[in-house]
Design an enzyme around this catalytic site. Structure first.
Site, PDB file in Angstrom:
ATOM      1  N   GLU A 103     -12.390   2.693  -8.848  1.00 54.18           N
ATOM      2  CA  GLU A 103     -12.431   1.528  -7.960  1.00 54.18           C
ATOM      3  C   GLU A 103     -11.086   1.292  -7.284  1.00 54.18           C
ATOM      4  O   GLU A 103     -11.016   0.872  -6.124  1.00 54.18           O
ATOM      5  CB  GLU A 103     -12.836   0.285  -8.767  1.00 54.18           C
ATOM      6  CG  GLU A 103     -12.993  -0.984  -7.960  1.00 54.18           C
ATOM      7  CD  GLU A 103     -14.089  -0.899  -6.921  1.00 54.18           C
ATOM      8  OE1 GLU A 103     -15.266  -0.794  -7.285  1.00 54.18           O
ATOM      9  OE2 GLU A 103     -13.776  -0.934  -5.701  1.00 54.18           O
ATOM     10  N   GLY A 143       6.615  -4.027  -4.053  1.00 52.68           N
ATOM     11  CA  GLY A 143       5.825  -3.036  -4.795  1.00 52.68           C
ATOM     12  C   GLY A 143       4.542  -2.625  -4.092  1.00 52.68           C
ATOM     13  O   GLY A 143       3.663  -2.026  -4.703  1.00 52.68           O
ATOM     14  N   VAL A 187      -9.444   2.428  -3.366  1.00 50.25           N
ATOM     15  CA  VAL A 187      -9.566   1.692  -2.103  1.00 50.25           C
ATOM     16  C   VAL A 187      -9.476   0.203  -2.422  1.00 50.25           C
ATOM     17  O   VAL A 187     -10.226  -0.306  -3.263  1.00 50.25           O
ATOM     18  CB  VAL A 187     -10.916   1.983  -1.400  1.00 50.25           C
ATOM     19  CG1 VAL A 187     -11.013   1.205  -0.088  1.00 50.25           C
ATOM     20  CG2 VAL A 187     -11.087   3.468  -1.125  1.00 50.25           C
ATOM     21  N   LYS A 225      -8.260   6.922   2.285  1.00 53.61           N
ATOM     22  CA  LYS A 225      -9.221   5.870   1.900  1.00 53.61           C
ATOM     23  C   LYS A 225     -10.452   5.903   2.809  1.00 53.61           C
ATOM     24  O   LYS A 225     -11.583   5.701   2.358  1.00 53.61           O
ATOM     25  CB  LYS A 225      -8.540   4.503   1.937  1.00 53.61           C
ATOM     26  CG  LYS A 225      -7.470   4.354   0.852  1.00 53.61           C
ATOM     27  CD  LYS A 225      -6.607   3.132   1.079  1.00 53.61           C
ATOM     28  CE  LYS A 225      -5.567   2.988  -0.026  1.00 53.61           C
ATOM     29  NZ  LYS A 225      -4.539   1.981   0.281  1.00 53.61           N
ATOM     30  N   GLY A 247      -0.747  -3.384  -5.307  1.00 55.96           N
ATOM     31  CA  GLY A 247      -0.043  -4.122  -6.365  1.00 55.96           C
ATOM     32  C   GLY A 247      -0.331  -3.503  -7.716  1.00 55.96           C
ATOM     33  O   GLY A 247      -1.397  -2.940  -7.942  1.00 55.96           O
TER      34      GLY A 247
HETATM   35  N1  HSE Z   1       0.688   1.666  -0.729  1.00 54.06           N
HETATM   36  C1  HSE Z   1      -0.668   1.264  -0.750  1.00 54.06           C
HETATM   37  C2  HSE Z   1      -0.849   0.056   0.140  1.00 54.06           C
HETATM   38  C3  HSE Z   1      -1.066   0.964  -2.162  1.00 54.06           C
HETATM   39  O1  HSE Z   1       0.154  -0.473   0.625  1.00 54.06           O
HETATM   40  O2  HSE Z   1      -1.967  -0.367   0.380  1.00 54.06           O
HETATM   41  C4  HSE Z   1      -2.513   1.049  -2.417  1.00 54.06           C
HETATM   42  O3  HSE Z   1      -3.034   2.307  -2.086  1.00 54.06           O
END
Ligand code: HSE
Length: 356
Positions: free
Chosen positions: A151, A208, A154, A226, A324
């Site tokens: 899960e 992060g 995406v 994705k 996150g």
């Molecule tokens: N670096 C990705 C983002 C993390 O910023 O969406 C999740 O894939």
């Protein structure tokens, strides 16, 4: 029911998961009758630890970020041993949280194959193996009667794959359109508010959201993976990442981003898939100046959202966190609970429900 877990990759997500087990262990036992024990951990930088009675999850979450740090734990050593962590007899679930390699899917692909050969259920937040060979991995897991779920690949913990598969199961999904990268969405919002591209990127990294190498976030390849996964899941697409035309946010001009709201628009990086009337599947990743009336235009910060186009419901939009550590760790927890529920469906007591 006790479930013994091996964690491969003790970075942000792996640690976030250990923290969830430390925080929620008692509640999970009370509410779901599930006792999660992390019995093995292997990490390329931190080493390896194994304790069939269970490692201390809080200690794992707070482990110093020093080479070989797992050696300090009982049953620990400075060298990683992914194979042993996956194949140890007591392990029921392998939780894979290594860094995505969009070209080979490794090392996660090998971990997934080894887990299946060893009769272990497998959950991952790693997009690589799912985007590159998800169909085979799913088929082989099903043939082996093993759980495989992802899960978190995406929209992190926001249940979009399960939503599409389960809640929209009776509909035909003709397409989707989504904000699928938290970093770039956060950055576009900061740039619209006046920040420079570099300052906005630094903020996203500090929070992060960004990948270890943020090129994938700003160049569009994270959204491309994705989009590919969504297209495989919901449109029956077969293909490679390079089949999807891609443009990231790096070439967008700051002045265009600033000017858009006055023109009733907002720039978003959109991953899109559509099945045409002739059956052809069209996929793209590119920045689009959406009208402010589009539900996706109001999705700010690191939030993500997807609008599914369906035959029975029309458009349905799901939004929620898209990145996150804790959010992705939650996705792994939801995968484990989902696999357990599939294996042990709850008994629905009709008489009791009717009397309530
Ligand atoms: N670096 C990705 C983002 C993390 O910023 O969406 C999740 O894939």
């Amino acid at each position: 029911m006790q479930l013994n877990l091996a964690i491969i990759g003790l970075g942000g997500v792996g640690r976030g998961f250990a923290e969830l087990v430390a925080d929620r262990g008692v509640a999970l036992l009370d509410r779901h009758d599930i006792d999660l024990k992390i019995v093995a951990v292997s990490d390329a930088f931190l080493g390896f630890a194994f304790d069939p009675e269970g490692l201390d999850p809080l200690q794992l979450a707070q482990l110093p970020r020093e080479a070989g740090a797992l050696a300090a734990l009982s049953g620990g050593q400075a060298n990683p041993d992914n194979r042993r962590a996956i194949t140890e007899k007591v392990v029921d679930f392998v939780l894979e949280a290594t860094v995505t390699d969009p070209v080979t899917g490794e090392p996660a692909m090998t971990h997934c194959n080894l887990a299946r050969e060893s009769g272990k259920h497998f959950v991952t937040s790693n997009k690589g193996p799912i985007a590159l060979d998800g169909r085979r991995l799913r088929r082989e897991a099903a043939t082996s009667r093993l759980g495989l779920d992802y899960e978190g690949v995406v929209m992190s913990g926001t249940p979009v794959l399960r939503f599409g598969r389960e809640c929209l199961a009776g509909c035909r999904i003709d397409g989707f359109r989504g904000i699928l990268n938290g970093t770039s969405n956060f950055m576009l919002g900061r740039i619209e508010a006046g920040a420079t591209f570099q300052a906005a990127l630094k903020e996203a990294q500090d929070l992060g959201y960004a990948e270890a190498d943020p090129t994938a976030d700003i160049g569009g390849s994270d959204v491309r993976l994705k989009t590919l996964i969504l297209a495989q899941e919901f449109l029956g697409f077969h293909g490679a990442p390079t089949d999807i035309e891609m443009q990231g946010i790096a070439e967008l001009k700051a002045e265009d981003v600033h000017a858009a709201p006055a023109q009733g628009r907002r720039w978003k990086l959109i991953g899109e898939g559509r099945r045409n009337a002739d059956g052809r599947i069209l996929l793209s990743v590119r920045p689009i100046a959406l009208p402010l009336s589009d539900p996706l235009a109001g999705v700010g910060g690191a939030m993500n959202a997807i609008t599914f186009s369906t035959d029975l419901l029309g458009d349905v939009t799901v939004s929620g966190p898209g990145a996150g550590r804790r959010e992705t760790a939650f996705a792994l927890l939801s995968d484990i609970l989902g696999i357990v529920r599939m294996a042990v469906p709850p008994r629905y007591n009709l008489r009791k429900a009717a009397s309530q």
